[in-house]
Design a protein around this motif. Sequence first.
Motif, short mmCIF file in Angstrom:
data_model
loop_
_atom_site.label_atom_id
_atom_site.label_comp_id
_atom_site.label_asym_id
_atom_site.label_seq_id
_atom_site.Cartn_x
_atom_site.Cartn_y
_atom_site.Cartn_z
N GLY A 159 39.96 -53.38 -31.95
CA GLY A 159 39.92 -54.08 -34.13
C GLY A 159 38.61 -54.30 -34.43
N PHE A 160 38.49 -54.96 -34.70
CA PHE A 160 37.18 -55.48 -35.69
C PHE A 160 36.50 -56.68 -35.87
CE2 PHE A 160 40.56 -55.53 -38.46
CZ PHE A 160 40.22 -56.40 -39.59
N GLY A 218 30.63 -63.78 -32.58
CA GLY A 218 31.68 -64.40 -32.27
C GLY A 218 33.18 -64.52 -33.03
N THR A 219 33.33 -63.79 -33.27
CA THR A 219 34.87 -63.52 -33.98
C THR A 219 35.40 -62.03 -33.59
OG1 THR A 219 34.10 -62.38 -35.59
CG2 THR A 219 34.33 -64.45 -36.04
N ALA A 220 36.77 -61.96 -33.46
CA ALA A 220 37.21 -60.81 -33.47
C ALA A 220 38.87 -61.05 -33.83
CB ALA A 220 37.51 -60.61 -31.94
N VAL A 221 39.75 -60.33 -34.86
CA VAL A 221 40.52 -59.11 -35.22
C VAL A 221 41.21 -58.12 -34.45
CG1 VAL A 221 41.66 -58.73 -36.89
CG2 VAL A 221 39.73 -60.07 -37.49
N SER A 222 42.49 -58.25 -33.63
CA SER A 222 42.86 -57.28 -33.36
C SER A 222 44.11 -57.33 -32.97
CB SER A 222 41.67 -57.03 -31.59
OG SER A 222 42.24 -58.72 -30.86
N PRO A 223 45.24 -56.84 -32.08
CA PRO A 223 46.86 -57.02 -32.05
C PRO A 223 46.36 -58.09 -30.81
CG PRO A 223 46.43 -54.64 -32.38
CD PRO A 223 45.05 -54.69 -32.71
N SER A 224 45.90 -58.15 -29.80
CA SER A 224 46.31 -59.10 -28.78
C SER A 224 45.47 -60.62 -29.18
CB SER A 224 45.25 -58.34 -27.45
OG SER A 224 43.83 -58.69 -28.21
N GLY A 225 44.71 -59.95 -30.21
CA GLY A 225 44.50 -61.92 -30.60
C GLY A 225 43.30 -62.20 -31.71
N THR A 226 43.84 -62.78 -32.92
CA THR A 226 42.73 -63.28 -33.74
C THR A 226 41.52 -64.49 -33.60
OG1 THR A 226 44.34 -62.41 -34.87
CG2 THR A 226 42.66 -63.45 -36.14
N GLY A 272 32.32 -55.42 -38.70
CA GLY A 272 33.37 -54.52 -38.82
C GLY A 272 33.30 -53.89 -37.31
N PRO A 273 34.25 -52.83 -36.67
CA PRO A 273 34.22 -52.45 -35.67
C PRO A 273 33.00 -51.91 -34.75
CG PRO A 273 34.69 -50.41 -37.25
CD PRO A 273 34.36 -51.12 -38.15
N GLU A 274 32.97 -52.05 -33.22
CA GLU A 274 32.07 -51.35 -32.50
C GLU A 274 32.38 -50.51 -32.57
OE1 GLU A 274 29.71 -52.51 -30.96
OE2 GLU A 274 29.59 -54.19 -31.76
N PRO A 275 31.75 -49.47 -32.48
CA PRO A 275 32.09 -47.40 -31.96
C PRO A 275 32.17 -47.62 -30.45
CG PRO A 275 29.77 -47.88 -33.60
CD PRO A 275 30.28 -49.28 -33.46
N GLY A 276 31.61 -47.75 -29.71
CA GLY A 276 32.04 -47.11 -28.12
C GLY A 276 33.61 -47.95 -28.30
N PRO A 277 34.34 -49.44 -27.89
CA PRO A 277 34.91 -49.48 -27.50
C PRO A 277 35.99 -48.15 -28.53
CG PRO A 277 33.82 -51.03 -27.70
CD PRO A 277 33.57 -49.93 -28.68
N VAL A 278 36.19 -48.39 -29.76
CA VAL A 278 37.49 -47.71 -30.70
C VAL A 278 36.87 -46.36 -30.33
CG1 VAL A 278 37.66 -46.55 -33.44
CG2 VAL A 278 36.38 -49.29 -32.65
N ALA A 279 36.30 -45.76 -29.99
CA ALA A 279 36.21 -44.29 -29.82
C ALA A 279 36.91 -43.87 -28.68
CB ALA A 279 34.06 -43.26 -29.89
N LEU A 280 36.59 -44.92 -27.25
CA LEU A 280 37.06 -44.98 -26.15
C LEU A 280 38.92 -45.06 -26.44
CD1 LEU A 280 36.84 -44.22 -23.08
CD2 LEU A 280 36.63 -47.16 -23.07
N ALA A 281 39.26 -46.32 -27.17
CA ALA A 281 40.45 -46.06 -26.71
C ALA A 281 41.46 -45.01 -27.74
CB ALA A 281 40.63 -47.60 -27.78
N VAL A 282 40.92 -44.71 -28.56
CA VAL A 282 41.42 -43.86 -29.58
C VAL A 282 41.38 -42.62 -29.19
CG1 VAL A 282 40.95 -42.04 -31.95
CG2 VAL A 282 40.62 -44.75 -31.82
N GLY A 283 40.53 -41.67 -28.37
CA GLY A 283 39.97 -40.66 -27.47
C GLY A 283 41.44 -40.78 -26.32
N VAL A 284 41.67 -41.84 -25.47
CA VAL A 284 42.90 -42.07 -24.75
C VAL A 284 44.18 -41.58 -25.29
CG1 VAL A 284 43.66 -43.77 -23.07
CG2 VAL A 284 41.08 -42.99 -22.77
N GLU A 285 44.35 -42.84 -26.18
CA GLU A 285 45.43 -42.69 -26.96
C GLU A 285 45.90 -41.04 -27.39
OE1 GLU A 285 45.26 -47.36 -28.30
OE2 GLU A 285 45.10 -45.81 -29.94
N VAL A 286 44.82 -40.59 -27.94
CA VAL A 286 45.22 -39.48 -29.04
C VAL A 286 45.62 -38.30 -27.57
CG1 VAL A 286 44.18 -37.67 -30.09
CG2 VAL A 286 44.29 -39.83 -30.66
N LEU A 287 44.67 -38.49 -26.29
CA LEU A 287 44.91 -37.49 -25.18
C LEU A 287 46.17 -37.29 -24.53
CD1 LEU A 287 43.43 -35.62 -23.29
CD2 LEU A 287 42.59 -37.37 -21.89
N VAL A 288 46.87 -38.71 -24.29
CA VAL A 288 48.27 -39.39 -24.56
C VAL A 288 49.19 -38.52 -25.07
CG1 VAL A 288 49.84 -41.00 -23.69
CG2 VAL A 288 47.93 -41.49 -22.93
N GLY A 289 48.87 -38.32 -26.15
CA GLY A 289 50.01 -38.20 -27.46
C GLY A 289 49.93 -36.57 -26.95
#
Length: 631
Positions: A266-267, A272-280, A459-476
């Motif tokens: 998320g972003f 101190g704020t967060a917007v993600s599928p797990s919670g807002t 905005g989003p954090e580059p590190g966590p987003v890159a890690l999540a995208v890399g793992v999910e795309v690798l699985v697919g």
Amino acid sequence: MHRLIVAFLAAFDAAIAVAAGIAATLAPLTLVWVFGLGDGADWGALWPASAVVWQLGHLVPVDLTLPGDYLAATGISESAASFTLSLAPLAYAAFTAIFAARSGARASRADAWLTGVLMGAGVVAVLSALIVLTSHNTLATTSLWQGILFPTVLFAGPALAGAVVTEWREASEGVVARVRDRVEAGGEWGAVPGIAARGSAAAVAGLVGAGALAVAVAVAVRAGQIVALYQAGNLDLLGVVVVTLAQLAYLPTLVVWGVSFIAGPGFSLGTGTAVSPSGTQLGVVPGVPVLGMIPESTSTWLLLVVLLPIAVGAFAGWIARSHLLLAAGIAPRPRGRVKKIRDAASAPVRDAAPAAPAAPTVSLDDVTDASRKAALEALLAAGGSPRPASATPPVTTVVEPSRQPEPEPRREAAPHIVEPFAPRLVVAAVIAVVSAGAAALLSLFASGSLGPDRLAHVGPEPGPVALAVGVEVLVGASILLLVSRRDEDRDAGARAVPGAASTAPSLPAVAPVAPHDVAPVDAPPVRPEAPPVLPEAPPVRSEAPPVLPEAPPVRSEAPPVRSEAPPVRPVEAAEPARPAEAPEPARPADPVPSADAPVDHDAETAPIDLPTLPIDPPDAPDTAAGRPSVD
């Protein structure tokens, strides 16, 4: 094309890219100066404001300092008087990058790609320096080196990428073409770089499309909240137009936020704020209407959106796997054409040896009609007396045998396909790494400062987003790249065995009917000359006039006896012979008419009783010459 012409065209493209970005900012601000500020507008500030917005759109941070009278009028504390605005409206950068890639590809097709890229980048650097030097003001300031470097890199990078990609795909000579030829000559690894690049591009494009879809769904669901924020701002028509144009400039930024949301991390909209599928978790949100699409709370069902990056990876893996098979000389089986392939495999072989010609067959109806006609002529020629049974030749009845179903041709299984595992693994890893890097870069561009204090990081954090995208795309991608193909996929190229059609049972040959047994239906029978009629001949029932003893021969052009004559009743038993009766006195013969005399077709004739025919009608004997026949 001459290098000087290529350099001129590249410089023109670069100037158009910069001028279009400036005009896109200057036009709406001019409307604000004219209709919003009126006579008190400072026209000297129009150009600096437009130049600062253009630089901000090209990732150049802007240092803002609010004047004291504005702080006093709005009640803002002096600690918030100075802050950095670095959250870029990426629409400007996207337009420049697309225009630069187009310019680089055109320079490559002109065989002077390096000249075009260098000239375009140089023109953008010069124009950026002029914009920075002429847009200085006390409220918004930018760094000189950032104002020159960032726009130049944003143009030079895509231009170089477009030129190299075009050289790799289309060039026949040059440095890139020689490198490509050496790489592709490396056996099974030769096609890996190109296929990995193709799959990575598909993955990045799929991620951007999934992010845009997430933004569109959020806007549609939260449209009421967005309209409420427009109404809370008390904006007039000009204000609505300006705010809407500004939000459109930030639309690519929101798309990157959507990518980070569906990836999982998320972003944020401040510290101190967060917007993600797990919670807002939100605090005070700026009153920008488009931010009304952010949900106040989320559901656990939103965790399913992480399947979108996995699906994107599977799509990229499918593209890479297909091109790997094509590079190995193996055509993959399209999923939507299974039935067509099976039908083609079960069809008879075209190049098989031609079957022997079948024996000619005679239909039963043809034989019956010909036999009836021959029997009728024989009876009339015999003077009404039936022929003995011994003289009746047997009639051969030919019945066509039923057609047997053709057996399915034998198929031989295609040879076992051996796909190297290492190239597929490398392609999957490259797709995942490139996707992660692109996600990190886009997240870096789409994050920054939107104001003082809490809004210093948005905005989003580059590190966590890159890690999540890399793992999910690798699985697919691994689902379709690393899993072995099924047996039915390997056997999809099975071929029909040549000569299989010759093993089918042939139809039994039918003996031809002799010409003297069956008379042709369409050929008129030969009619001999009519002899004088005997006194004891029974009268013939016919509409034609009686045949006189001196009658001329019947003309051959008379129509033949029709085959649709009424059926003849079979003879059940022989009738006893009648006693002889006294012959009637002979009548004087009528005068013989001449050949040119007209024939009276209405003349009255005596009825003629025809004898009944047997079940098997006899054929006309060959010795029937000299006897009369009636059509």
